[in-house]
Motif scaffolding. Sequence first.
Motif, PDB file in Angstrom:
ATOM      1  N   LEU A  64      24.808  48.280  -1.810  1.00  0.00           N
ATOM      2  CA  LEU A  64      24.234  47.968  -1.704  1.00  0.00           C
ATOM      3  C   LEU A  64      23.247  46.847  -0.980  1.00  0.00           C
ATOM      4  CD1 LEU A  64      22.304  48.696   1.937  1.00  0.00           C
ATOM      5  CD2 LEU A  64      21.228  49.841  -0.334  1.00  0.00           C
ATOM      6  N   ASN A  65      23.708  45.358  -0.554  1.00  0.00           N
ATOM      7  CA  ASN A  65      22.358  44.572  -1.023  1.00  0.00           C
ATOM      8  C   ASN A  65      21.261  44.294  -0.398  1.00  0.00           C
ATOM      9  OD1 ASN A  65      22.142  41.210  -0.163  1.00  0.00           O
ATOM     10  ND2 ASN A  65      22.981  41.167  -1.937  1.00  0.00           N
ATOM     11  N   HIS A  66      20.578  44.611   0.473  1.00  0.00           N
ATOM     12  CA  HIS A  66      19.628  44.871   1.402  1.00  0.00           C
ATOM     13  C   HIS A  66      19.673  45.694   2.249  1.00  0.00           C
ATOM     14  CE1 HIS A  66      21.346  41.699   3.543  1.00  0.00           C
ATOM     15  NE2 HIS A  66      20.590  41.605   4.915  1.00  0.00           N
ATOM     16  N   THR A  67      18.622  45.555   2.950  1.00  0.00           N
ATOM     17  CA  THR A  67      18.236  46.914   4.400  1.00  0.00           C
ATOM     18  C   THR A  67      16.981  46.030   4.982  1.00  0.00           C
ATOM     19  OG1 THR A  67      18.371  48.582   5.322  1.00  0.00           O
ATOM     20  CG2 THR A  67      17.128  48.493   3.321  1.00  0.00           C
ATOM     21  N   ILE A  68      17.075  45.899   6.284  1.00  0.00           N
ATOM     22  CA  ILE A  68      15.647  45.475   7.037  1.00  0.00           C
ATOM     23  C   ILE A  68      15.206  46.417   7.117  1.00  0.00           C
ATOM     24  CG2 ILE A  68      14.911  44.048   9.181  1.00  0.00           C
ATOM     25  CD1 ILE A  68      17.132  42.807   8.925  1.00  0.00           C
ATOM     26  N   VAL A  69      13.799  46.609   6.799  1.00  0.00           N
ATOM     27  CA  VAL A  69      12.569  47.401   7.184  1.00  0.00           C
ATOM     28  C   VAL A  69      11.425  46.855   8.403  1.00  0.00           C
ATOM     29  CG1 VAL A  69      10.336  49.199   6.232  1.00  0.00           C
ATOM     30  CG2 VAL A  69      12.761  48.482   4.647  1.00  0.00           C
ATOM     31  N   HIS A  70      11.887  47.629   9.699  1.00  0.00           N
ATOM     32  CA  HIS A  70      10.884  47.167  10.361  1.00  0.00           C
ATOM     33  C   HIS A  70       9.232  47.956  10.203  1.00  0.00           C
ATOM     34  CE1 HIS A  70      14.180  45.241  12.785  1.00  0.00           C
ATOM     35  NE2 HIS A  70      15.456  46.622  12.433  1.00  0.00           N
ATOM     36  N   VAL A  71       8.997  46.741  10.710  1.00  0.00           N
ATOM     37  CA  VAL A  71       7.043  47.351  10.568  1.00  0.00           C
ATOM     38  C   VAL A  71       6.103  46.054  10.893  1.00  0.00           C
ATOM     39  CG1 VAL A  71       7.577  47.576   8.032  1.00  0.00           C
ATOM     40  CG2 VAL A  71       6.464  46.129   8.427  1.00  0.00           C
ATOM     41  N   LEU A 116      11.176  41.978  -0.482  1.00  0.00           N
ATOM     42  CA  LEU A 116      11.265  43.194  -2.025  1.00  0.00           C
ATOM     43  C   LEU A 116      12.239  43.470  -2.996  1.00  0.00           C
ATOM     44  CD1 LEU A 116       8.562  43.929  -3.492  1.00  0.00           C
ATOM     45  CD2 LEU A 116       9.819  46.043  -2.045  1.00  0.00           C
ATOM     46  N   LYS A 117      12.941  42.630  -4.147  1.00  0.00           N
ATOM     47  CA  LYS A 117      13.518  42.823  -4.444  1.00  0.00           C
ATOM     48  C   LYS A 117      13.863  44.006  -5.569  1.00  0.00           C
ATOM     49  CE  LYS A 117      14.512  38.277  -4.640  1.00  0.00           C
ATOM     50  NZ  LYS A 117      15.653  37.329  -5.522  1.00  0.00           N
ATOM     51  N   LEU A 118      14.613  44.544  -6.187  1.00  0.00           N
ATOM     52  CA  LEU A 118      15.238  46.269  -6.835  1.00  0.00           C
ATOM     53  C   LEU A 118      15.347  45.215  -7.918  1.00  0.00           C
ATOM     54  CD1 LEU A 118      16.102  48.752  -3.861  1.00  0.00           C
ATOM     55  CD2 LEU A 118      13.093  48.111  -4.651  1.00  0.00           C
ATOM     56  N   ASP A 119      15.506  46.711  -7.995  1.00  0.00           N
ATOM     57  CA  ASP A 119      15.711  46.480 -10.183  1.00  0.00           C
ATOM     58  C   ASP A 119      17.605  45.975 -10.596  1.00  0.00           C
ATOM     59  OD1 ASP A 119      13.611  45.842 -11.168  1.00  0.00           O
ATOM     60  OD2 ASP A 119      13.206  47.791 -11.560  1.00  0.00           O
ATOM     61  N   ASN A 120      18.412  46.881  -9.333  1.00  0.00           N
ATOM     62  CA  ASN A 120      19.676  46.926  -8.899  1.00  0.00           C
ATOM     63  C   ASN A 120      20.346  45.933  -8.080  1.00  0.00           C
ATOM     64  OD1 ASN A 120      19.146  47.969  -6.722  1.00  0.00           O
ATOM     65  ND2 ASN A 120      20.547  49.441  -6.961  1.00  0.00           N
ATOM     66  N   GLY A 121      19.186  44.420  -7.985  1.00  0.00           N
ATOM     67  CA  GLY A 121      19.862  43.452  -7.158  1.00  0.00           C
ATOM     68  C   GLY A 121      19.924  43.647  -5.217  1.00  0.00           C
ATOM     69  N   SER A 131      17.453  44.451  -1.627  1.00  0.00           N
ATOM     70  CA  SER A 131      16.329  44.419  -1.712  1.00  0.00           C
ATOM     71  C   SER A 131      15.988  44.762  -0.749  1.00  0.00           C
ATOM     72  CB  SER A 131      15.919  42.556  -1.926  1.00  0.00           C
ATOM     73  OG  SER A 131      17.015  42.516  -0.219  1.00  0.00           O
ATOM     74  N   LEU A 132      14.537  45.282  -0.745  1.00  0.00           N
ATOM     75  CA  LEU A 132      14.142  45.631   1.089  1.00  0.00           C
ATOM     76  C   LEU A 132      13.466  44.329   1.596  1.00  0.00           C
ATOM     77  CD1 LEU A 132      11.847  49.190  -0.465  1.00  0.00           C
ATOM     78  CD2 LEU A 132      14.436  48.345   1.005  1.00  0.00           C
ATOM     79  N   ASP A 133      13.933  44.095   2.775  1.00  0.00           N
ATOM     80  CA  ASP A 133      13.414  42.909   3.225  1.00  0.00           C
ATOM     81  C   ASP A 133      12.500  43.326   4.679  1.00  0.00           C
ATOM     82  OD1 ASP A 133      15.420  41.726   1.942  1.00  0.00           O
ATOM     83  OD2 ASP A 133      16.802  41.195   2.762  1.00  0.00           O
TER      84      ASP A 133
END
Length: 127
Positions: A5-12, A40-45, A47-49
């Motif tokens: 998983l590279n990133h996921t979009i978080v709707h807020v 928001l970058k996580l340690d495993n590369g 991110s939560l966008d």
Amino acid sequence: MSIELNHTIVHVKDRWAAARDVGEVLGLPEAGAYGPFAELKLDNGASLDFMDTEGEIHGQHYAFLVSEEEFDLILGRLRDDGRQWWADPFKRQPQEINHGDGGRGLYWEGPDGHWLEILTRPYGSGS
């Protein structure tokens, strides 16, 4: 080939406030701007966008695998902030932690109804 998983979009409702909230609880560096996102970058590369969204937001579940030391730090931040957490996703065990697969886990409500979880052992890893 490796698939990650590279990133996921978080709707807020407020991307910067939400990214700050989650980042502070998890102990991550401040989010950066990436296009329309607070990334928001996580340690495993991965991110939560975080993305500003109008209208109804449907809460999602985000689980984070953390070390035992990180678990203690995150739990401490939840306590210090006066937040509630649960051992289970059904809110039957308030202010408790679970011991699934021989590790520890807990859930708390994040921004805009998203359900956040930390765990020290992946599900199915045994005890």
